[in-house]
Design an enzyme around this catalytic site. Structure first.
Site, PDB file in Angstrom:
ATOM      1  N   GLU A 107      -1.697 -10.347  37.188  1.00 42.35           N
ATOM      2  CA  GLU A 107      -0.750 -11.176  37.935  1.00 42.35           C
ATOM      3  C   GLU A 107      -0.340 -12.419  37.167  1.00 42.35           C
ATOM      4  OE1 GLU A 107      -4.651 -13.179  38.926  1.00 42.35           O
ATOM      5  OE2 GLU A 107      -3.938 -11.186  38.332  1.00 42.35           O
TER       6      GLU A 107
ATOM      7  N   HIS B  97      -6.374 -10.701  34.223  1.00 46.75           N
ATOM      8  CA  HIS B  97      -5.466 -11.069  35.305  1.00 46.75           C
ATOM      9  C   HIS B  97      -4.043 -10.559  35.061  1.00 46.75           C
ATOM     10  CE1 HIS B  97      -7.930 -14.034  37.600  1.00 46.75           C
ATOM     11  NE2 HIS B  97      -8.573 -14.154  36.452  1.00 46.75           N
TER      12      HIS B  97
ATOM     13  N   CYS C 222     -10.839  -9.916  38.630  1.00 47.72           N
ATOM     14  CA  CYS C 222     -11.768 -10.992  38.268  1.00 47.72           C
ATOM     15  C   CYS C 222     -12.822 -11.161  39.364  1.00 47.72           C
ATOM     16  CB  CYS C 222     -11.000 -12.279  37.976  1.00 47.72           C
ATOM     17  SG  CYS C 222     -11.952 -13.496  37.038  1.00 47.72           S
TER      18      CYS C 222
END
Length: 222
Positions: free
Chosen positions: A196, A194, A86
């Site tokens: 994560e 994302h 990002c």
């Protein structure tokens, strides 16, 4: 694998990234933007999402001139692995480590939702945990994720199999629906979604976990 995560003022995904990497078995250190060196023996430097320096000027532009930036660039140039997610992707384009630019989303709206991605290549340390053509669900949260490159650069990315992920059509206006790209040596990955935030079942999708596992299993400190 030894990983290091850079934190800038305004980073808000650094802890999430640390948890995901440690969960995959990595030894993770934290780096502050005013540091001027990467810890010795680091295999992977990760640049997290958020709003570095409030996204003033352009997203990632100030971060690309921070004290840690020369060390990050040197790490990549000597063949180290780098993951930018990002805002991290935006920083990597500002540093010239990846081609292109991230523009304001088509429709001028902030997007925050699960996104279906297609894995376009399994030929990298980041994507070898997936199958080419596999569809995965990874959340997005961005206002400036509209990836753009010149036509000749797009042709190069396609010819060199450097498009890592694409979106289902029409999510933010990105050229060719690109969600992530690799460097020429395939050791730098920038992506807007994302992983994560999709690293365990409690997140609603664990599709990002394969990326962190493949990195942790595949990268050995020199």
């Amino acid at each position: 694998m030894k990983a290091a995560i850079i934190t800038f003022p305004g980073s808000n995904c650094d802890r999430d990234l640390m948890v995901a990497l440690r969960g995959a078995g990595a030894d993770v250190a934290k780096i502050w933007h005013k540091d001027d060196a990467i810890p010795e023996g680091t295999d992977l430097v990760a640049v997290p999402g958020g709003f570095s320096f409030g996204d003033y000027l352009r997203c990632g532009a100030i971060a690309a001139h921070s004290p840690i930036a020369p060390a990050l660039k040197a790490h990549a140039q000597r063949g180290g692995y780098v993951l930018g997610i990002c805002n991290g992707f935006q920083v990597l384009t500002e540093l010239g480590l990846l081609p292109g630019a991230l523009m304001r989303n088509q429709g001028l709206t902030f997007l925050c939702k699960p996104a279906v991605l297609r894995v376009e290549t399994a030929d990298s340390a980041f994507t070898r945990g997936y199958a080419k053509g596999q569809e995965i669900t990874i959340p997005v949260a961005h206002h400036d994720g509209n990836y753009q490159v010149a036509a000749e650069t797009l042709a190069e990315l396609r010819a060199e199999d450097r498009i890592a992920f694409t979106y289902a059509p029409g999510i933010n206006g990105s050229i060719a629906d690109i969600a992530g790209v690799l460097s020429a040596n395939r050791r730098v990955l920038g992506m807007m979604p994302h992983p994560e935030r999709a690293a365990e079942s409690a997140h609603g999708s664990a599709d990002g976990a394969a990326m962190f596992r493949s990195l942790a299993e595949g990268l050995i400190a020199a």
